[in-house]
Scaffold this active site. Structure first.
Site, PDB file in Angstrom:
ATOM      1  N   GLY A 126      16.751   4.275  -2.748  1.00 52.59           N
ATOM      2  CA  GLY A 126      16.765   5.727  -2.907  1.00 52.59           C
ATOM      3  C   GLY A 126      16.161   6.395  -1.691  1.00 52.59           C
ATOM      4  O   GLY A 126      15.279   5.830  -1.039  1.00 52.59           O
ATOM      5  N   GLN A 147      12.252  12.969   3.122  1.00 54.80           N
ATOM      6  CA  GLN A 147      11.789  11.831   3.915  1.00 54.80           C
ATOM      7  C   GLN A 147      12.376  11.799   5.318  1.00 54.80           C
ATOM      8  O   GLN A 147      11.853  11.121   6.197  1.00 54.80           O
ATOM      9  CB  GLN A 147      12.130  10.517   3.195  1.00 54.80           C
ATOM     10  N   CYS A 180       7.971   2.499  -1.285  1.00 52.79           N
ATOM     11  CA  CYS A 180       8.560   3.723  -0.743  1.00 52.79           C
ATOM     12  C   CYS A 180       8.795   3.547   0.753  1.00 52.79           C
ATOM     13  O   CYS A 180       7.928   3.029   1.451  1.00 52.79           O
ATOM     14  CB  CYS A 180       7.611   4.898  -0.998  1.00 52.79           C
ATOM     15  N   LEU A 181       9.960   3.978   1.208  1.00 49.55           N
ATOM     16  CA  LEU A 181      10.266   3.873   2.640  1.00 49.55           C
ATOM     17  C   LEU A 181       9.287   4.683   3.481  1.00 49.55           C
ATOM     18  O   LEU A 181       9.115   4.411   4.661  1.00 49.55           O
ATOM     19  CB  LEU A 181      11.704   4.346   2.912  1.00 49.55           C
ATOM     20  N   HIS A 214      11.089   9.020  -8.961  1.00 49.43           N
ATOM     21  CA  HIS A 214      10.397   8.793  -7.684  1.00 49.43           C
ATOM     22  C   HIS A 214      10.959   9.722  -6.603  1.00 49.43           C
ATOM     23  O   HIS A 214      10.201  10.349  -5.853  1.00 49.43           O
ATOM     24  CB  HIS A 214      10.571   7.315  -7.295  1.00 49.43           C
ATOM     25  N   GLU A 215      12.290   9.819  -6.549  1.00 49.40           N
ATOM     26  CA  GLU A 215      12.923  10.631  -5.488  1.00 49.40           C
ATOM     27  C   GLU A 215      12.733  12.124  -5.743  1.00 49.40           C
ATOM     28  O   GLU A 215      12.547  12.900  -4.797  1.00 49.40           O
ATOM     29  CB  GLU A 215      14.413  10.290  -5.371  1.00 49.40           C
ATOM     30  N   HIS A 221       9.572  13.322  -4.408  1.00 46.74           N
ATOM     31  CA  HIS A 221       9.619  13.623  -2.962  1.00 46.74           C
ATOM     32  C   HIS A 221      10.012  15.082  -2.720  1.00 46.74           C
ATOM     33  O   HIS A 221       9.458  15.749  -1.848  1.00 46.74           O
ATOM     34  CB  HIS A 221      10.638  12.725  -2.253  1.00 46.74           C
TER      35      HIS A 221
HETATM   36 ZN   LIG Z   1       9.821   7.171  -1.751  1.00 43.41          ZN
END
Ligand SMILES: [Zn+2]
Length: 194
Positions: free
Chosen positions: A72, A77, A118-119, A160-161, A164
């Site tokens: 995701g 991000q 998480c990226l 989660h997304e 963000h």
């Molecule tokens: Zn993330």
């Protein structure tokens, strides 16, 4: 979000400012902001225009997400502060889901503790408790509204997304001690890269 081992790739923040406007013909990998970058705290704006530029951005987001690799990615991000998310939780990486202007309804009182990564917080995996069953209502890349029920990994990933887009990260669910430890380790890593 990702559930894979961080591959140790160096992200060059300077590239961010050299990013050309999105061209229709090419796909590009977009630099991913990393915690504690304050830009990750920006609250994203709703998408109102569904044009080719948006669809190119979404293509680039998928490319960036698959390359990372992640399941995701929120536009926040990549320093685009619009309510856009790309998701693919399939093992074969052949089930892309475009999530624009999402709204979530929690369908259960049940919660589950799952390890998240998480990226934007590379290398760290921690338990987060979230509801297990949700209804997601969103728009696709053409502005068409859809509504789906999601559970398990997809439900976690969607929540989660969406966090963000609100400027929230999974580390916010951890104790201040844990969060600060991650912050200082990543700070140190970023200083070494400069
Ligand atoms: Zn993330």
């Amino acid at each position: 979000m990702y559930l894979y081992q961080y591959n140790g790739k160096i992200i060059d923040f300077s590239v961010l400012f050299l990013q050309p406007s999105f061209s229709a013909a090419t796909m590009s990998l977009l630099p991913i902001l990393e915690f504690p970058d304050p830009r990750l705290r920006t609250v994203a704006e709703p998408v109102t225009v569904f044009n080719d530029e948006l669809r190119q951005l979404i293509k680039d987001m998928f490319e960036t997400m698959y390359d990372a690799p992640g399941i995701g990615l929120a536009a926040t991000q990549i320093n685009v502060h619009q309510r856009i998310i790309t998701i693919d939780t399939s093992e074969e990486k052949n089930d892309p889901l475009v999530v624009i202007n999402p709204q979530v309804e929690i369908l259960t009182d049940e919660t589950e503790k799952q390890q998240e990564g998480c990226l934007s917080v590379p290398g760290y995996y921690e338990d987060v408790v979230r509801p297990t069953n949700i209804r997601l209502t969103a728009q696709d890349e053409h502005g068409k509204e859809y509504s789906i029920e999601a559970d398990d990994l997809l439900a976690i990933c969607v929540q989660h997304e969406i966090d963000h887009l609100e400027g929230k990260l999974f580390v916010d669910y951890l104790s201040p001690l844990k969060r600060n430890r991650i912050r200082s380790k990543l700070d140190k890593l970023h200083r070494q890269k400069v």
